[in-house]
Motif scaffolding. Structure first.
Motif, PDB file in Angstrom:
ATOM      1  N   LEU A   1     -18.951  45.458   7.219  1.00 19.95           N
ATOM      2  CA  LEU A   1     -19.899  45.845   8.255  1.00 19.95           C
ATOM      3  C   LEU A   1     -19.874  44.858   9.415  1.00 19.95           C
ATOM      4  N   PHE A   2     -19.846  43.580   9.103  1.00 15.49           N
ATOM      5  CA  PHE A   2     -19.829  42.551  10.142  1.00 15.49           C
ATOM      6  C   PHE A   2     -18.555  42.638  10.978  1.00 15.49           C
ATOM      7  N   PHE A   3     -17.409  42.678  10.326  1.00 16.19           N
ATOM      8  CA  PHE A   3     -16.154  42.691  11.076  1.00 16.19           C
ATOM      9  C   PHE A   3     -15.905  44.017  11.769  1.00 16.19           C
ATOM     10  N   GLY A   4     -16.477  45.080  11.250  1.00  8.04           N
ATOM     11  CA  GLY A   4     -16.340  46.369  11.913  1.00  8.04           C
ATOM     12  C   GLY A   4     -17.170  46.459  13.176  1.00  8.04           C
ATOM     13  N   CYS A   5     -18.330  45.817  13.167  1.00  8.17           N
ATOM     14  CA  CYS A   5     -19.231  45.892  14.315  1.00  8.17           C
ATOM     15  C   CYS A   5     -19.043  44.743  15.299  1.00  8.17           C
ATOM     16  N   ALA A   6     -18.444  43.665  14.866  1.00  9.94           N
ATOM     17  CA  ALA A   6     -18.290  42.499  15.729  1.00  9.94           C
ATOM     18  C   ALA A   6     -17.202  42.761  16.763  1.00  9.94           C
ATOM     19  N   GLN A   7     -17.504  42.421  17.963  1.00 16.75           N
ATOM     20  CA  GLN A   7     -16.521  42.535  19.032  1.00 16.75           C
ATOM     21  C   GLN A   7     -16.135  41.102  19.388  1.00 16.75           C
ATOM     22  N   LEU A   8     -14.955  40.688  18.937  1.00 15.79           N
ATOM     23  CA  LEU A   8     -14.600  39.282  19.062  1.00 15.79           C
ATOM     24  C   LEU A   8     -14.151  38.905  20.458  1.00 15.79           C
ATOM     25  N   SER A   9     -13.602  39.840  21.207  1.00 16.19           N
ATOM     26  CA  SER A   9     -13.182  39.514  22.568  1.00 16.19           C
ATOM     27  C   SER A   9     -13.822  40.477  23.554  1.00 16.19           C
ATOM     28  N   ARG A  10     -13.736  40.148  24.812  1.00 19.27           N
ATOM     29  CA  ARG A  10     -14.312  40.983  25.861  1.00 19.27           C
ATOM     30  C   ARG A  10     -13.256  41.858  26.510  1.00 19.27           C
ATOM     31  N   GLU A  11     -12.086  41.996  25.909  1.00 23.19           N
ATOM     32  CA  GLU A  11     -10.994  42.745  26.532  1.00 23.19           C
ATOM     33  C   GLU A  11     -11.401  44.186  26.833  1.00 23.19           C
ATOM     34  N   ASP A  12     -12.029  44.853  25.882  1.00 24.46           N
ATOM     35  CA  ASP A  12     -12.418  46.249  26.089  1.00 24.46           C
ATOM     36  C   ASP A  12     -13.450  46.383  27.202  1.00 24.46           C
ATOM     37  N   GLN A  13     -14.389  45.464  27.243  1.00 24.55           N
ATOM     38  CA  GLN A  13     -15.415  45.501  28.288  1.00 24.55           C
ATOM     39  C   GLN A  13     -14.794  45.275  29.664  1.00 24.55           C
ATOM     40  N   LEU A  14     -13.905  44.303  29.769  1.00 25.09           N
ATOM     41  CA  LEU A  14     -13.256  44.038  31.052  1.00 25.09           C
ATOM     42  C   LEU A  14     -12.368  45.200  31.475  1.00 25.09           C
ATOM     43  N   GLN A  15     -11.675  45.820  30.522  1.00 24.18           N
ATOM     44  CA  GLN A  15     -10.812  46.952  30.848  1.00 24.18           C
ATOM     45  C   GLN A  15     -11.646  48.130  31.352  1.00 24.18           C
ATOM     46  N   ALA A  16     -12.811  48.343  30.763  1.00 27.02           N
ATOM     47  CA  ALA A  16     -13.701  49.415  31.221  1.00 27.02           C
ATOM     48  C   ALA A  16     -14.195  49.137  32.639  1.00 27.02           C
ATOM     49  N   GLU A  17     -14.483  47.876  32.952  1.00 29.75           N
ATOM     50  CA  GLU A  17     -14.899  47.527  34.313  1.00 29.75           C
ATOM     51  C   GLU A  17     -13.762  47.755  35.307  1.00 29.75           C
ATOM     52  N   CYS A  18     -12.537  47.462  34.893  1.00 27.23           N
ATOM     53  CA  CYS A  18     -11.378  47.711  35.758  1.00 27.23           C
ATOM     54  C   CYS A  18     -11.245  49.196  36.072  1.00 27.23           C
ATOM     55  N   GLU A  19     -11.396  50.018  35.046  1.00 28.62           N
ATOM     56  CA  GLU A  19     -11.309  51.477  35.233  1.00 28.62           C
ATOM     57  C   GLU A  19     -12.418  51.983  36.160  1.00 28.62           C
ATOM     58  N   THR A  20     -13.621  51.442  35.983  1.00 28.37           N
ATOM     59  CA  THR A  20     -14.746  51.859  36.822  1.00 28.37           C
ATOM     60  C   THR A  20     -14.502  51.478  38.281  1.00 28.37           C
ATOM     61  N   ASN A  21     -14.034  50.262  38.512  1.00 28.85           N
ATOM     62  CA  ASN A  21     -13.756  49.833  39.886  1.00 28.85           C
ATOM     63  C   ASN A  21     -12.666  50.680  40.524  1.00 28.85           C
ATOM     64  N   ARG A  22     -11.643  51.000  39.763  1.00 18.91           N
ATOM     65  CA  ARG A  22     -10.546  51.822  40.283  1.00 18.91           C
ATOM     66  C   ARG A  22     -11.048  53.221  40.632  1.00 18.91           C
ATOM     67  N   ARG A  23     -11.808  53.825  39.709  1.00 21.03           N
ATOM     68  CA  ARG A  23     -12.316  55.180  39.937  1.00 21.03           C
ATOM     69  C   ARG A  23     -13.253  55.223  41.142  1.00 21.03           C
ATOM     70  N   ASN A  24     -14.143  54.241  41.242  1.00 25.17           N
ATOM     71  CA  ASN A  24     -15.061  54.209  42.377  1.00 25.17           C
ATOM     72  C   ASN A  24     -14.328  53.975  43.688  1.00 25.17           C
ATOM     73  N   GLY A  25     -13.271  53.188  43.652  1.00 32.31           N
ATOM     74  CA  GLY A  25     -12.481  52.961  44.858  1.00 32.31           C
ATOM     75  C   GLY A  25     -11.885  54.242  45.396  1.00 32.31           C
ATOM     76  N   TYR A  26     -11.390  55.062  44.499  1.00 30.89           N
ATOM     77  CA  TYR A  26     -10.825  56.342  44.942  1.00 30.89           C
ATOM     78  C   TYR A  26     -11.903  57.351  45.303  1.00 30.89           C
ATOM     79  N   LEU A  27     -12.991  57.344  44.558  1.00 30.91           N
ATOM     80  CA  LEU A  27     -14.025  58.351  44.756  1.00 30.91           C
ATOM     81  C   LEU A  27     -14.784  58.162  46.057  1.00 30.91           C
ATOM     82  N   TYR A  28     -15.091  56.929  46.398  1.00 28.47           N
ATOM     83  CA  TYR A  28     -15.949  56.686  47.557  1.00 28.47           C
ATOM     84  C   TYR A  28     -15.206  56.227  48.808  1.00 28.47           C
TER      85      TYR A  28
END
Length: 86
Positions: free
Chosen positions: A13-40
């Protein structure tokens, strides 16, 4: 016997729920910035230009957006093995 099952369950349970790095969070922010750049920004650049060259402004913006996205993705990959510090 029950204590060993409890330990295994809690460990999974601990290792399944623990997010050891921020890679996924940073990648999601990159996608959001890219999408907003094109959209607006592309519609704004197509309507309002100082030089009258709307195609050039949009092309430069697309190039800059893609370069920024690649740099952002590269930083996210570098952060793969860094532990979170919440």
């Amino acid at each position: 016997m029950i204590n060993s099952y409890r330990f295994i369950f809690l460990s999974l349970l601990f290792f399944g729920c623990a997010q050891l790095s921020r890679e996924d969070q940073l990648q999601a922010e990159c996608e959001t910035n890219r999408r907003n750049g094109y959209l607006y920004m592309i519609p704004i650049l197509q309507r309002h230009t100082t030089s009258g060259a709307t195609e050039t402004n949009s092309l430069v913006w697309v190039g800059n957006t893609e370069i920024g996205y690649r740099k952002c993705s590269s930083e996210a990959k570098k952060n793969q093995w860094n532990l979170r510090s919440n």
